[in-house]
Write an enzyme that holds these catalytic residues in place. Structure first.
Site, short mmCIF file in Angstrom:
data_model
loop_
_atom_site.label_atom_id
_atom_site.label_comp_id
_atom_site.label_asym_id
_atom_site.label_seq_id
_atom_site.Cartn_x
_atom_site.Cartn_y
_atom_site.Cartn_z
CE LYS A 88 -4.48 0.80 0.12
NZ LYS A 88 -5.55 -0.06 -0.41
P1 NAD Z 1 -12.95 7.50 -2.63
O1 NAD Z 1 -11.98 8.53 -2.21
O2 NAD Z 1 -13.28 7.36 -4.08
O3 NAD Z 1 -14.33 7.67 -1.82
C1 NAD Z 1 -14.40 7.74 -0.43
C2 NAD Z 1 -15.83 8.19 -0.07
O4 NAD Z 1 -16.00 8.12 1.35
C3 NAD Z 1 -16.14 9.63 -0.46
O5 NAD Z 1 -17.48 9.69 -0.92
C4 NAD Z 1 -16.01 10.39 0.86
O6 NAD Z 1 -16.75 11.59 0.90
C5 NAD Z 1 -16.58 9.36 1.81
N1 NAD Z 1 -16.24 9.53 3.23
C6 NAD Z 1 -15.07 9.83 3.79
N2 NAD Z 1 -15.20 9.92 5.13
C7 NAD Z 1 -16.51 9.66 5.40
C8 NAD Z 1 -17.28 9.59 6.60
N3 NAD Z 1 -16.71 9.79 7.79
N4 NAD Z 1 -18.61 9.28 6.51
C9 NAD Z 1 -19.18 9.06 5.31
N5 NAD Z 1 -18.50 9.10 4.15
C10 NAD Z 1 -17.18 9.40 4.20
O7 NAD Z 1 -12.36 6.11 -2.07
P2 NAD Z 1 -12.73 4.64 -2.57
O8 NAD Z 1 -11.75 4.22 -3.58
O9 NAD Z 1 -14.20 4.55 -2.82
O10 NAD Z 1 -12.37 3.81 -1.24
C11 NAD Z 1 -13.29 3.67 -0.16
C12 NAD Z 1 -12.82 2.52 0.71
O11 NAD Z 1 -12.76 1.31 -0.07
C13 NAD Z 1 -11.42 2.66 1.30
O12 NAD Z 1 -11.37 2.02 2.55
C14 NAD Z 1 -10.55 1.92 0.30
O13 NAD Z 1 -9.31 1.49 0.87
C15 NAD Z 1 -11.47 0.74 0.00
N6 NAD Z 1 -11.20 0.04 -1.24
C16 NAD Z 1 -11.17 0.70 -2.43
C17 NAD Z 1 -10.95 -0.01 -3.60
C18 NAD Z 1 -10.98 0.66 -4.94
O14 NAD Z 1 -10.92 -0.07 -5.96
N7 NAD Z 1 -11.11 1.96 -5.05
C19 NAD Z 1 -10.70 -1.40 -3.54
C20 NAD Z 1 -10.75 -2.05 -2.31
C21 NAD Z 1 -11.00 -1.31 -1.17
#
Ligand code: NAD
Length: 433
Positions: free
Chosen positions: A123
């Site tokens: 990561k």
């Molecule tokens: P992103 O930055 O695209 O979206 C994050 C979202 O969460 C945004 O809408 C933000 O406003 C919201 N957010 C942040 N803090 C918040 C809170 N306290 N309450 C409510 N909403 C809140 O990120 P993403 O890529 O969607 O990743 C989200 C999660 O999924 C992370 O934990 C990431 O590690 C995990 N993840 C992502 C992927 C991927 O392919 N993008 C794959 C596996 C896991």
């Protein structure tokens, strides 16, 4: 979006406080220790599996558009290389710390092993507020971070992908920076690229597809069937937005959705397409007229069949876990449930589908993208979706089968399967020298 286009102004919206990152590493270590204990491994093997193989912390100096200089701190952690090159996302967030990145890298190792993709875990992240940077600043910071970690990344070494605060455009800059240094185009250095640069069809929505695939299996597993099933989704980013959309398409009534700025509720179900248009226009959920305003924290405590935390880590804690009323929790985010909360939910009979299974769709299609890039042969979206569904189904069957035969929670079963595979690879290779 070009440099001259106006970005939605999210800085005017109130933000929420985030968990202390060191607790995330404690949670990751606790999950490993529990699996080691169940598997009966000794302390020597435990410490090998608990210790990141390689860590790099770099200064990332940025020249702002107004000439000011600012230095950000960036990290890349490769937790394990036993099963193949390291693999894992790059996060841009003010809350990035080395401990957080260590925890996320460890989870990537278990996720890749559980889904049986030939990678170790990694990561990375830079502690910055993306919304405070212009597009040219974002590009410069990305190119400088990439060139700083260049010695340890590469298609055979360590392959980054998007995570919180990064996207396919950031991946394109990373790929270009690496390629310029190599003297030729190296598409396999990152995944989650734009389609036109060797991205895979279906990658952008793969994590969400995987989340919904296992969510539907989990609801069935919990005996929750019929046409009146409800869900709440926390987070409306790359994972949450499409997860909400696919749930709605599968006939689940999505009654509440939140982002970091606010939450919205509609008893009859939200129009996810309209909500997405509103967020694209304004930068956040507040102001959406297709539902009622909901206090942010209340979303996690709604009386719904399914809760999908898809935002950040440590949101379900010992404090709010007793009030979580969902029957099934499917972890779209990494580490949304603390160790103590996990215990409380288990005692209360809530079925929790762990992150390393639930959100693994992204790394599965990243693997497909890497394979397609290595072969220079591109698959149809249908092939990607069928192969993703097969892998998610197999992993679901493996985890539920192990949980049943060993009498474990889904998280412990997933961890045992994954840790066993990594330990086996480590032992087969032997310890050098
Ligand atoms: P992103 O930055 O695209 O979206 C994050 C979202 O969460 C945004 O809408 C933000 O406003 C919201 N957010 C942040 N803090 C918040 C809170 N306290 N309450 C409510 N909403 C809140 O990120 P993403 O890529 O969607 O990743 C989200 C999660 O999924 C992370 O934990 C990431 O590690 C995990 N993840 C992502 C992927 C991927 O392919 N993008 C794959 C596996 C896991």
């Amino acid at each position: 979006m070009t440099d001259t286009e106006v970005r939605p102004t999210t800085s005017a919206l109130p933000t929420t406080t985030l968990p202390s990152p060191s607790s995330v590493l404690d949670d990751a270590r606790h999950q490993l220790a529990e699996a080691i204990c169940i598997l009966g491994y000794d302390e020597g093997l435990h410490s090998v599996l608990a210790t990141p193989r390689r860590e790099m912390t770099v200064a990332v100096p940025l020249r702002h558009d107004d000439g000011r200089h600012e230095v950000f701190l960036g990290h890349r952690v490769q937790h394990s290389l036993s099963r193949g090159p390291a693999k894992g996302g790059i996060r841009y967030s003010p809350h990035v710390s080395l401990d957080e990145v260590r925890a996320l890298a460890m989870w990537m190792t278990w996720k890749c092993a559980l889904l049986d993709v030939p990678y170790g875990g990694a990561k990375g992240g830079v502690a910055l507020d993306r919304s405070a940077l212009s597009l040219p600043e974002l590009e410069r910071v990305t190119r400088r971070f990439t060139s700083e970690i260049l010695p340890i990344i590469g298609p055979e070494r360590d392959i980054p992908a998007p995570d919180i605060g990064t996207d396919e455009r950031v991946m394109a800059w990373m790929m270009d920076t690496y390629s310029v240094a190599s003297g030729y185009t190296v598409p396999g250095v990152v995944t989650g690229k734009p389609l036109n640069l060797g991205g895979s069809r279906g990658r952008a929505s793969a994590t969400s597809r995987g989340v919904v695939h296992v969510a539907l299996r989990a609801l069935e597993h919990a005996g929750i069937t019929g046409s009146e099933r409800t869900a709440a989704v926390q987070g409306f980013g790359k994972v949450g937005r499409d997860a909400a959309r696919f749930l709605a398409e599968a006939g689940i009534r999505v009654v509440a959705v939140s982002d970091q700025y606010g939450a919205v509720y509609a008893d009859g179900g939200l129009d996810i397409g309209e909500l997405a248009l509103h967020v694209d226009r304004t930068g956040g959920i507040p102001g959406f007229i297709g539902g009622d305003v909901l206090p942010l924290a209340d979303l996690l405590e709604l009386d719904v069949d399914l809760l999908v935390p898809a935002a950040v880590e440590s949101v379900i804690t010992a404090e709010n876990a007793p009030r979580v009323r969902a029957r099934v929790v499917v972890e779209g985010a990494n580490g949304p449930t603390t160790t103590e909360a996990d215990r409380i939910l288990a005692e209360r009979g809530v079925l929790v589908v762990p992150d390393i299974l639930a959100n693994a769709g992204g790394v599965v299609v990243s693997y497909f993208e890497w394979v397609q890039g290595n072969q220079s042969y591109w698959w149809h979206e249908h092939d990607v979706e069928v192969r993703l569904a097969e892998r998610m189904s197999r992993a679901w069957d493996d985890v539920t089968g192990t949980a049943r035969t060993r009498g474990l929670s889904l998280r412990s079963a997933a961890m045992c399967l994954a840790v066993e595979r990594v330990a086996d690879a480590h032992q087969l290779r032997g310890l050098y020298p």
